[in-house]
Design a protein around this motif. Structure first.
Motif, PDB file in Angstrom:
ATOM      1  N   ARG A  26       2.595  19.054 -34.406  1.00 29.57           N
ATOM      2  CA  ARG A  26       1.355  19.246 -33.649  1.00 29.57           C
ATOM      3  C   ARG A  26       1.171  20.697 -33.222  1.00 29.57           C
ATOM      4  O   ARG A  26       0.054  21.147 -32.966  1.00 29.57           O
ATOM      5  CB  ARG A  26       1.380  18.353 -32.415  1.00 29.57           C
ATOM      6  N   ALA A  49      -3.593  23.253 -40.029  1.00 28.77           N
ATOM      7  CA  ALA A  49      -4.647  23.102 -39.023  1.00 28.77           C
ATOM      8  C   ALA A  49      -4.125  23.179 -37.591  1.00 28.77           C
ATOM      9  O   ALA A  49      -4.899  23.391 -36.660  1.00 28.77           O
ATOM     10  CB  ALA A  49      -5.358  21.762 -39.224  1.00 28.77           C
ATOM     11  N   ALA A  50      -2.829  23.031 -37.404  1.00 32.47           N
ATOM     12  CA  ALA A  50      -2.270  23.007 -36.057  1.00 32.47           C
ATOM     13  C   ALA A  50      -2.294  24.398 -35.433  1.00 32.47           C
ATOM     14  O   ALA A  50      -2.416  25.407 -36.129  1.00 32.47           O
ATOM     15  CB  ALA A  50      -0.828  22.481 -36.102  1.00 32.47           C
ATOM     16  N   PRO A  51      -2.150  24.470 -34.101  1.00 32.05           N
ATOM     17  CA  PRO A  51      -2.040  25.778 -33.441  1.00 32.05           C
ATOM     18  C   PRO A  51      -0.799  26.520 -33.941  1.00 32.05           C
ATOM     19  O   PRO A  51       0.253  25.914 -34.111  1.00 32.05           O
ATOM     20  CB  PRO A  51      -1.884  25.432 -31.958  1.00 32.05           C
ATOM     21  N   ILE A  97       0.618  23.404 -24.389  1.00 30.94           N
ATOM     22  CA  ILE A  97      -0.258  22.673 -25.310  1.00 30.94           C
ATOM     23  C   ILE A  97       0.159  21.208 -25.395  1.00 30.94           C
ATOM     24  O   ILE A  97      -0.663  20.291 -25.313  1.00 30.94           O
ATOM     25  CB  ILE A  97      -0.211  23.322 -26.711  1.00 30.94           C
ATOM     26  N   ILE A 146      -1.736  17.430 -24.866  1.00 33.72           N
ATOM     27  CA  ILE A 146      -1.775  16.361 -25.867  1.00 33.72           C
ATOM     28  C   ILE A 146      -1.244  15.055 -25.268  1.00 33.72           C
ATOM     29  O   ILE A 146      -1.847  13.986 -25.410  1.00 33.72           O
ATOM     30  CB  ILE A 146      -0.949  16.766 -27.111  1.00 33.72           C
TER      31      ILE A 146
END
Lengths: 233, 233, 233, 233, 233, 233, 233, 233
Positions: free
Chosen positions: A143, A164-166, A215, A219
């Motif tokens: 993630r 696509a993740a940070p 982060i 989540i």
């Protein structure tokens, strides 16, 4: 520090920011470290030390050395028992080369101190692109991705273009000549042609872990919140 | 420049280094440029001007404007008729983004001035890695590769890890913030984790072309030499 | 590096780029170095180590010390038997001063590891221009020239103005005050008034050798290709 | 400047240091410049202005424009009639390229303002070494040499290795990329491998002329002193 | 250096530039130093070593230590007997503080090696201006002034505003924080508001002495030339 | 860009990274921009332009100006209709001063282009700490905080010490003297004493928004995932 | 320093500037230090040494060690008996972290040497803002505030926005990566968004104390002057 | 700024820090400036604008231009009527050269806005030391001295060595080459050999005035406090 030299730890930071108290050991004297340890023990607090070199650890009184879990490569020490790690890792730490492993270690140990497991994917520098491609599915499973690289830091851009993740870049002071102090890797992270890369300071594995925890908390909160909504629904 | 302001061109450089005489126009006055043009015309020499902006070209007397082939994007002008280009390109110019095209143009026009064709492979920045991979065979067909990139310059390392030919990096002053002046891309080329990348100065498409010509001359000489050996053998 | 700390060498790089695998020893621990050595020995691979100081070499187990050819000046070590060198040198390594010799050594040993002989022309700094002029014919005999200089790096420009072959500059961290870290020599190479100079990172004799090998491969290929054409013709 | 804005010139500097008063025009307003001119005229003093661009000169009142000898290339203006120049030049101003001529002009005009003739030897950059060698005897005839160069500034070292006279380097802001602001040339002068090079600030032709005048005054004094000793002997 | 490691000294530099051969010891090995010493002894040449620390001197063979005059403060060593010094000093070395004395020593010993006496005027930093003013007549008696200062280097400007002789600034790496590496003092010399200050590299007492010798040679030549004219007249 | 100058957009990036395609307009010519617009229109793609100044927008053909939503302060332009914004903002953009608003605007418009609403909390610089404290609850309501500040960037540390959400710093080139180019604010973000601050490049509001979107996607995914689990449970 | 190496102290500085003579020990040899001590003792002067490390103190002759009051943390030593401190502190020294305490110590000991008491308020970095707020009344009681901080130096701005007294920033070389040498904290002080912050050099606790003493002297003079007026009135 | 673009001034800063609210105009738009002016007028507040160039002032609506007192040299504008100035100046503003006068003006106008008179002593650069010495008594009469200088900034050290009052250095961006941006003068202030110099940012006359006001407030308070004690006594 009070007049007599006792440091005043910010023990309530956890409540305020959700992040644990940690101690940057490098510039502290043995008496200062012992005072901090005694304060933590008295309060029954776990504590993470970063940048504690082998020599500095060796200078501590034997009783404290026995109570600390010190790791030479990452230069971290832990007082107290961290929470058990879950089976699944939702954070990946991706590193370009062998020389980046101390910084990788600092990040992984910081996460572990907070009960978070990380998946380490190392030695995937872009000069041999196939090494990165082979591990891409593992990386995409995370993630949050912490990317650790020195020299020219090309890993940051290549990686961020693929997932696509940070992506939290940790530039390292690995390299020679113009790259010796890590500024080239740092600037490569900041100037990345791939969108949305963020960076922490050079060699700051601890900071990257903290950012990942910030982060991850959001989540987890979303998940929990959904549960609560579901419960009340 | 003689006392009365006439520049002394190094017309014999070609014989000495195999490279043509060129004029860096940016800091020269119109009278200086005209004096150089008249000198070249009197000797019946072809001449390449670099960094001649549209405005500077517009300031030249009409008769000289008519005799010059000026290209706005690459800011180059050519006096005289360059040799015809061969059908085959043995030099590739690989560029990361649109903003790098002026520098690409300077390199391509310098090569063309010397009768060498280049294959331009543009817009293959590593944030979209597939764009580079798609063109890999074209790039591998070249004997010398000029790589042009700004921002973090990750293209240099990725490219050099994928091919065996010499890679001449041209960092460009494309980017914002820490990358605005091209130093990040330059330092990335120098600190590359891929072996054997060499670099020229920021935005120096002309210099990269000259270096490629130096290499190409050796390759041609080997070929020719082999022919001569064969003939004499 | 795998989870248990074994590095993953890029053993196929040779096939991909034509360049051998090498190990930058400076930042590696003894266990890491031994793991790499064992891996190479198991695969019967030759291996080049750069930046291995005398003290680091002395820390290796005796069995490995016995199998390595370590050179103190250039700080390189070689595992395995490199190919025999040809009688003729087609690469010249030109150096300004005595203090540049460690970097010269790194380049020469890297070339030798790949079976390429280099002709060393040292102590020809431009403050005594006659020293360079005396050796000019030797330098002009080379197909590729590696130029090594610290301080103000004026050698790069003077040399490149005198010869037609490719000039790969290796700026060195030799000098005091403003020149102490090699940036002046590096910038002099990049800003050279002589056309077509390319540069590698400060003190990077290894990188210069790799770049020279990339060029030389193209030259050899042209020669070979001509032979094949001749054979088939 | 007094309370009402009139500048206070240091008219007695000549007596104290042997150097004339000069005015750096770049940052001054028209009223300030006129006040200075009026003050000088009232005292019947000659005056040298440096860094006075064409546009700034054009803004001055017509009466003052008529009384000033303005030179566009060197951006200098002179009020009053300088002393006649002697036939012989004992200072040489040696320059690498055309783009250095504005700085050459500033030095030459400053010397002329003080009645000293300079011999200009231009366009002798080291990329074409023969151009410098051709003029070596002219340069060796000078008692003091001002060397003007931008880009990598290799001229300073080559020149200082060839002659015995004092060499005053004037690095210029000529070049692109890493050399754009003159720091590479400046650092090359300071880090020169040739002994005894001294430097002034970037583009500071005026300062170099002042330094040359300080040296020349000592030479003249020695000559004069010897005459007096001879007379009294 | 020849292939077997013997350095090639530029023994004819004296004839060419009027300056003696010197050896920068800092980066040289003991075998290199001994080879140079043996070469010099065989030719019966005197030799000056700079930047030879006590520890490096102690590593030399005893026989050579006995023949060298080593000075710990200035880190210089002299082989052979320098010429006797004249009674009168025509060069002044002016220093701001105690910490500048090693650099002062390097300049003074270099001059002495060439038979030139210098007058040292130390501890006259501008924070206590009266200390400088007290010694002004002594300073004004010199034909060339070497000014040595670290920190903010204000001495250069104040001094150059008070005297007519050439001022050669030697910025030193004395100071803390922003001044630690000598760049502030260097830049102060270059940006001086007093006209005609020239600078050498940071801590380069040797270079300043060489520049002073270049100037002094011209002064002596003028004197001698005048004598010859007188004789012939 | 193809040979005839048509750029090749990375239209599939959205699928790969979840982020939309955007165009950095600053260095592009009008024909390049029109080609991109035509390509997007042909594919019926929405498109975001950043760094498009008023003057550059005014140079576009009228038909395209009519189809673009251009915002002067943030220098952004949008082609096509972005998704409607939700009522609730889960990202906060916190800014120190008025001069930071163009960068704030770039971030807000980028988020809006992706259908995400941001809550702007401006003019809360730490020199008047009460202004920040007054808005703390609003800031704490956000899941991700983008902090925008120039000058010394103290806002980043103060803010990160007060909240638990991820803090993405955007240093701005607001300030004078040492702070003029934004490096002080950037370095303050990187060296923050508050744990877990991450930074993007100077003035890079677009990049901060992209990073926030990467984080937000993970949060949304967790929520969605929980729903799916709930459904299947 | 006189010719024989005895330093010339500026014993009259006190009369001229109201500030005591101090000795920066770091770069001084033992003989130089002893000469200074003997000179001071002969004149019966008290003396403050700064930057005297434990090792350097240990090298002094035992008799002098016995007469000096050396403090290891602040690296200061005092010869002679300073004046008794008043009960009330009118200067506050505010510090961000434990690592700043050596610099705090240097300031406090300098003030004490001059008979001025300082109130130390430490460990109040802005990452835990409540720590600063808790001590605000103590800080507001001071007439002059010395603020000591490394890393990003956000303390300077937050503090200066909260109080009316003069704030003298002392940036410290505390931090890692971009902050390692103290330049980030220095630049944050200079670029502060809070009005009227002034700064001294990095780690310069001594200088900050001197500046505070200059201010305090004016305050005392005003008070005294008022008394005299009152007396005469 | 509120959502609709109205800035939120910190009108209570005066009460908190004793310093007036001021507006840095350079980066603000006309609507922003008008909004601020209307807000101030509605509250009947006086307001100081800094860095408002002539062109920016000319863009304001005529009604506001009529109500503002704009000064072109210092680029300041004042709304409202400042307090009358006292006859006596207790702050001196000392400047090195004519080019420093805009910064001097900014400081003087800021002080005047707060009802404090300053004594300007200009054109006293240290290259002509007598100019400074002539004005020494005037300078010594001040309680606080603001010193303004560009180039090498030697004025700061010389001045601080001569007086006992606090010295606030304002380095200016006056100079060429290495000094062009004011960093040399800034670093000279920070590295000064004279004790107790403090510095503000480059060209920050406003900040220096604010710092002087902070000091002056303490002096006035001491005087007032003494009166109160006297009254109560």
């Amino acid at each position: 520090m009070s007049r007599d030299g006792t440091p005043r730890m910010d023990w309530d930071r956890g409540a305020r920011t959700g992040l644990p108290e940690a101690v940057y050991a490098e510039v502290k004297t043995v008496p200062q470290l012992v005072a901090i340890l005694e304060d933590a023990a008295a309060r029954d607090k776990a504590l993470l030390f970063t940048r504690m070199e082998v020599a500095q650890f060796a200078d501590l009184p034997a009783e404290w050395r026995a109570r600390l879990d010190h790791d030479a490569l990452s230069r971290t020490a832990i007082l107290g028992t961290p929470p058990a790690l879950p089976d699944v890792a939702d954070i990946a730490v991706v590193a370009a080369g062998l020389a980046d492993m101390p910084v990788v270690g600092e990040a992984v140990r910081t996460l572990a101190f907070c009960g978070v497991r990380a998946n380490v994917i190392a030695d995937v520098g872009v000069a041999g692109l196939w090494r990165l491609m082979e591990r891409l599915e593992d990386i995409r499973a995370a993630r949050v991705v912490i990317a650790v690289a020195g020299m020219e830091g090309a890993l940051f851009s290549v990686l961020a273009g693929l997932i696509a993740a940070p992506v939290i870049a940790v530039p390292t002071s690995v390299g020679r000549g113009v790259a010796a102090d890590g500024h080239v890797a740092l600037h490569s992270a900041l100037a990345s042609c791939a969108p949305g890369v963020v960076s922490v300071n050079i060699d700051n594995g601890f900071g990257a872990a903290q950012a990942a925890l910030r982060i991850r908390t959001q989540i987890e909160a979303a998940r929990l919140c959904r549960d609560l909504e579901g419960t009340s629904g």
